[in-house]
Design a protein around this motif. Structure first.
Motif, PDB file in Angstrom:
ATOM      1  N   ARG A 163       0.835  -1.203   0.000  1.00 32.93           N
ATOM      2  CA  ARG A 163       0.000   0.000   0.000  1.00 32.93           C
ATOM      3  C   ARG A 163       0.872   1.257   0.000  1.00 32.93           C
ATOM      4  O   ARG A 163       0.565   2.239  -0.684  1.00 32.93           O
ATOM      5  N   ALA A 164       1.949   1.218   0.763  1.00 30.28           N
ATOM      6  CA  ALA A 164       2.850   2.375   0.820  1.00 30.28           C
ATOM      7  C   ALA A 164       3.511   2.621  -0.525  1.00 30.28           C
ATOM      8  O   ALA A 164       3.598   3.771  -0.991  1.00 30.28           O
ATOM      9  N   ALA A 189      12.853   1.148   5.081  1.00 29.72           N
ATOM     10  CA  ALA A 189      11.442   0.806   4.877  1.00 29.72           C
ATOM     11  C   ALA A 189      10.920  -0.019   6.057  1.00 29.72           C
ATOM     12  O   ALA A 189       9.777   0.179   6.508  1.00 29.72           O
ATOM     13  N   ILE A 190      11.727  -0.924   6.568  1.00 26.32           N
ATOM     14  CA  ILE A 190      11.322  -1.726   7.732  1.00 26.32           C
ATOM     15  C   ILE A 190      11.130  -0.835   8.953  1.00 26.32           C
ATOM     16  O   ILE A 190      10.184  -1.004   9.729  1.00 26.32           O
ATOM     17  N   TRP A 191      12.019   0.130   9.143  1.00 24.23           N
ATOM     18  CA  TRP A 191      11.861   1.042  10.285  1.00 24.23           C
ATOM     19  C   TRP A 191      10.556   1.824  10.148  1.00 24.23           C
ATOM     20  O   TRP A 191       9.838   2.013  11.141  1.00 24.23           O
ATOM     21  N   GLY A 192      10.241   2.264   8.944  1.00 22.11           N
ATOM     22  CA  GLY A 192       8.981   2.966   8.740  1.00 22.11           C
ATOM     23  C   GLY A 192       7.788   2.065   9.009  1.00 22.11           C
ATOM     24  O   GLY A 192       6.802   2.484   9.624  1.00 22.11           O
ATOM     25  N   VAL A 227       6.043   3.681   6.063  1.00 23.30           N
ATOM     26  CA  VAL A 227       6.850   3.370   4.883  1.00 23.30           C
ATOM     27  C   VAL A 227       6.742   4.494   3.859  1.00 23.30           C
ATOM     28  O   VAL A 227       7.743   4.907   3.259  1.00 23.30           O
ATOM     29  N   SER A 228       5.538   5.010   3.670  1.00 27.56           N
ATOM     30  CA  SER A 228       5.363   6.125   2.732  1.00 27.56           C
ATOM     31  C   SER A 228       6.157   7.350   3.165  1.00 27.56           C
ATOM     32  O   SER A 228       6.729   8.056   2.319  1.00 27.56           O
ATOM     33  N   ARG A 229       6.201   7.612   4.468  1.00 30.03           N
ATOM     34  CA  ARG A 229       6.970   8.765   4.934  1.00 30.03           C
ATOM     35  C   ARG A 229       8.444   8.608   4.594  1.00 30.03           C
ATOM     36  O   ARG A 229       9.116   9.579   4.238  1.00 30.03           O
ATOM     37  N   VAL A 230       8.960   7.391   4.695  1.00 28.51           N
ATOM     38  CA  VAL A 230      10.359   7.158   4.333  1.00 28.51           C
ATOM     39  C   VAL A 230      10.564   7.372   2.838  1.00 28.51           C
ATOM     40  O   VAL A 230      11.479   8.088   2.409  1.00 28.51           O
ATOM     41  N   LEU A 231       9.719   6.759   2.012  1.00 31.74           N
ATOM     42  CA  LEU A 231       9.862   6.891   0.569  1.00 31.74           C
ATOM     43  C   LEU A 231       9.703   8.339   0.121  1.00 31.74           C
ATOM     44  O   LEU A 231      10.503   8.853  -0.674  1.00 31.74           O
ATOM     45  N   ASP A 232       8.670   9.006   0.636  1.00 31.13           N
ATOM     46  CA  ASP A 232       8.427  10.388   0.228  1.00 31.13           C
ATOM     47  C   ASP A 232       9.506  11.322   0.756  1.00 31.13           C
ATOM     48  O   ASP A 232       9.899  12.277   0.074  1.00 31.13           O
TER      49      ASP A 232
END
Length: 377
Positions: free
Chosen positions: A127-128, A330-333, A342-347
């Protein structure tokens, strides 16, 4: 590589329907400075939330953990060479990976047993990735069956990573099922003839909970002797079985990269397996230029390993990578915020990349020039 949408973009508001890669609107770079993404603090927060053995499973490497420790610092052995007075006011982040359009060149690397980090597990990561317009690579050792992860945000691009860890019949069946489920590439992990010695897991006695079996585990009736060690001939074989382009992941040498491409690989993925296999091994940041030179224009090249900032990503693109992948961030997110984390990390990383591109006068992630970075002196 060109895509259908050539408009310049920077991080912004999502557009498009469910499952579509998230498109980013153009905005004023003077007000587009990225939010602060403190990955060290996020790692500490995740470690505090997870059981110690699980935290060590995600954090640990092999043997002395030299490869693990050196990976982030290796990217800092390069320095940016900004170009000025270019008139640049926006940057383009969209690209295409093996024919799949993505909104960012930053994808999620395969990582096992994600339900240990958060109940949503790989479905949350799917989803992220869809929300951020990123490519997701799903592990053979996922917590959820490959078809279930593929069905989460089915319109978003996903690749399936294949291990040589079960019987030959089951491994072949996984390759076939990946093609049938709608994955868009098969990622062969080629750096695992045997499992690396991960001493933290030994010390902690790490084991999967009885109520969390791997999603792609074979049934007892399908268990046979372990698969024979792969050779380059398996690249074409797995491509035929799956009907998918094949990516070889875990390559650290130019000559190996060339052999993989000659044998039919559509892409080569430079990786030290998160520092969890051979140790001490050459860092991905140092192996990447040799692999890019060996492959030339014959295949795409990706990289993971220690990338912790947008400037790291920019450096990788300048050295010739078509995309980068992150695993532990991504795992930390996921551990701290599920899919939203996870989205916050990617973005956050994508916003940092856009900011670095503006500062360096580079308009497009598809054409970051080699002379945009230089070795540190």
């Amino acid at each position: 590589m060109a895509t259908a949408d050539d408009a310049p973009t920077v991080p912004g508001q999502a557009l498009g329907g469910p499952g579509a890669p998230r498109q980013r609107r153009e905005s004023d770079p003077a007000t587009a400075a990225p939010e602060h993404l403190d990955l060290a603090a996020l790692e500490a927060e995740a470690a505090a939330l997870l059981p110690p053995a699980v935290a060590d499973f995600y954090a640990g490497g092999a043997e002395s953990e030299t490869t693990l420790a050196e990976a982030p610092a290796a990217w800092r052995t390069w320095r940016l060479r900004p170009r000025v007075l270019t008139g640049l006011s926006a940057v383009r982040l969209r690209t295409s990976l093996l024919g799949s359009d993505v909104a960012t060149p930053i994808g999620i690397a395969p990582w096992a047993y994600q339900a240990l980090a958060h109940p949503d597990g790989e479905r949350g990561s799917a989803r992220a990735a869809a929300a951020s317009g990123a490519l997701l690579t799903v592990s053979t050792s996922a917590s959820a069956p490959l078809a279930e992860v593929a069905a989460t945000e089915p319109g978003a691009p996903k690749w399936f990573q294949l291990y040589r860890q079960h019987s030959p019949a089951h491994t072949d069946d996984l390759a076939r099922r990946a093609g049938q489920a709608g994955y868009r590439a098969l990622v062969l992990t080629v750096d695992l003839p045997v499992l690396g010695r991960r001493l933290r897991d030994v010390a902690s006695g790490f084991a999967l909970p009885a109520d969390l079996p791997p999603g792609n585990l074979p049934t007892e009736s399908a268990v046979e002797a372990e698969s024979p060690v792969w050779t380059v001939d398996d690249i074409a074989r797995f491509g035929d079985l799956s009907g998918l382009p094949v990516v070889t992941k875990g390559v650290l040498r130019g000559d190996d990269a060339a052999r993989c491409v000659q044998a039919g690989a559509a892409a080569v993925w430079v990786s030290t397996h998160g520092g969890r296999q051979a140790d001490p091994a050459v860092a991905s940041a140092h192996a990447l230029p040799e692999v890019v030179d060996a492959v030339g224009d014959d295949a795409e090249v990706y990289v993971d390993g220690g990338l912790r900032s947008g400037s790291d990503v920019f450096t990788a693109l300048a050295l010739g990578a078509d995309a980068v992948f992150v695993g532990r961030p991504a795992i930390w997110g996921l551990a701290t915020g599920g899919a939203d984390g996870v989205s916050r990390v990617l973005d956050g990383l994508t916003a940092q990349l856009a900011h670095t591109m503006l500062l360096c006068g580079v308009p497009d992630v598809r054409s970051v020039p080699r002379d945009a970075v230089t070795p540190a002196r």
